[in-house]
Design an enzyme around this catalytic site. Structure first.
Site, PDB file in Angstrom:
ATOM      1  N   CYS A   1      55.675  78.266  67.362  1.00  0.00           N
ATOM      2  CA  CYS A   1      55.788  79.728  67.285  1.00  0.00           C
ATOM      3  C   CYS A   1      54.892  80.276  66.178  1.00  0.00           C
ATOM      4  CB  CYS A   1      57.246  80.125  67.054  1.00  0.00           C
ATOM      5  SG  CYS A   1      57.459  81.909  66.942  1.00  0.00           S
TER       6      CYS A   1
ATOM      7  N   CYS B   1      56.375  83.192  64.232  1.00  0.00           N
ATOM      8  CA  CYS B   1      57.397  82.793  63.248  1.00  0.00           C
ATOM      9  C   CYS B   1      56.749  82.142  62.028  1.00  0.00           C
ATOM     10  CB  CYS B   1      58.366  81.773  63.827  1.00  0.00           C
ATOM     11  SG  CYS B   1      58.898  82.082  65.508  1.00  0.00           S
ATOM     12  N   ASP B   2      55.808  81.253  62.250  1.00  0.00           N
ATOM     13  CA  ASP B   2      55.365  80.358  61.178  1.00  0.00           C
ATOM     14  C   ASP B   2      53.922  80.565  60.705  1.00  0.00           C
ATOM     15  OD1 ASP B   2      57.857  79.098  61.214  1.00  0.00           O
ATOM     16  OD2 ASP B   2      57.256  77.775  62.848  1.00  0.00           O
TER      17      ASP B   2
END
Ligand code: NDP
Length: 316
Positions: free
Chosen positions: A140, A143-144
């Site tokens: 992701c 997300c990261d």
């Protein structure tokens, strides 16, 4: 085989942000929800380290921590959170039947499906090792990606997701190397062109991952192989992103709920309703576009409100 049949007003299947949010709303509405956690309590977020984009956590929070807090919040209002894996459903009659661990049979007035989706991984031992260590493997970028700003990363995949994520990463990272296993993209032309026209994205066609390299703690590079020439080489990188698709966890609903061709549950647009009265869906099981914790939580709220209104109309 069933012991005694249990009757439940609102059964929630799945324990990610969607399921827990549905449980918070349903318990506050006196629907006495029972939530089955499934095999990965907390859902996909428990494979993420730090969550920095969920509103209300200015300093960030780890995925597992946030899930425990959501669980505690649901239990505070009386949600009955249970271990267990829903193995079978039957939505063909007036009563919605659900079986847990193949044995326990539950008859439900309403069902909220929050079973999520699972990111696909390559399955390499080295990939799984650094994924589990939280050492630089991610599925992701949204997300990261932030953790890799001003660094060099590698991304695998050639679909719309991979293009979107590569483009997202290109704004944060100094260099993004994209590994495409064939000599062309699967993605739509417009998405592929965006990637091709981005200066700091290098595309390697006919290229597959041999091994994710690391120092035992974190990723340091990726060994790749050209599947035409057989040549191998190493690419220095601190992050390895996998964007080869997701699989919605909806197999048990096949034949009972309308699914699209890739297995996502089809909801009535703008609501959590499915084609079966009294069965609602929230989170990634119906969402291949946004796939965020906050959007999953939002649709969990919608599902509980829709279920409450359905019951009120029925009991009316
Ligand atoms: P897709 O299934 O479309 O693409 C998966 C990609 O991963 C393919 O290019 C495939 O390669 C590659 N792949 C699969 N397995 C491997 C492997 N073992 N090694 C290397 N590469 C591999 O998944 P997406 O998640 O990209 O998209 C899913 C759906 O969501 C699509 O319908 C897409 O259009 C949609 N979507 C739309 C977006 C938008 O419009 N903004 C954004 C994101 C998704 P190959 O091509 O060789 O099979």
């Amino acid at each position: 085989m069933s012991d005694t049949i249990e009757k439940v007003k609102c059964l929630i299947i799945g324990s990610g942000p969607a399921g827990y949010t549905a449980a918070i709303y349903a318990s506050r509405a006196n629907m006495f929800p029972v939530l089955y956690q499934g095999t990965q309590p907390g859902g996909q977020l428990t494979t993420t380290n730090e969550v920095e984009n969920f509103p209300g956590y200015p300093d960030g929070v780890t995925g597992p921590e946030m899930m425990l807090e959501l669980q505690a919040q649901a239990q505070r209002f009386g949600a009955d959170v249970r271990d267990g894996w829903v193995t079978k459903v039957d939505f063909s009659g007036d009563v919605h039947k659900v079986w847990v661990n193949d044995t326990k049979e539950i008859h439900c007035d309403t069902v909220i499906i929050s079973t999520g989706a699972s990111a696909k991984y390559l399955g390499l031992e080295s990939e799984q090792k650094y994924l589990k260590l939280g050492g630089g493997v991610s599925a992701c970028a949204v997300c990261d990606g932030f953790f890799y700003r001003n660094q060099e990363v590698v991304i695998v995949g050639a679909g719309d997701s991979a293009c979107e994520e590569a483009h997202y990463l290109s704004k944060l990272c100094t260099k993004v190397t994209m590994l495409v296993r064939r000599d062309e993209f699967r993605a739509s032309k417009i998405m592929a062109n965006r990637v091709k026209n981005t200066e700091n994205i290098e595309i390697l066609y006919n290229t597959e991952t041999e091994e994710v390299l690391g120092d035992g703690q974190v990723v340091t590079g990726v060994k790749v192989k050209n599947n035409v020439s057989g040549d191998t080489h190493e690419i220095p990188a601190t992050g390895f992103f996998v964007a080869i698709g997701h699989k919605p966890n909806t197999d048990i609903f096949k034949g009972f709920i309308d699914l699209d061709e890739t297995g996502y549950i089809i909801n009535v647009p703008g609501s959590s309703k499915t084609n079966v009265d009294g069965v609602f869906v929230s989170g990634d099981a119906a969402d291949h576009v946004y796939r965020q914790a906050v959007t999953a939580a939002g649709t969990g709220c919608m599902a509980a409100l829709d279920a409450e209104r359905y019951l009120a109309a029925k009991e009316g």
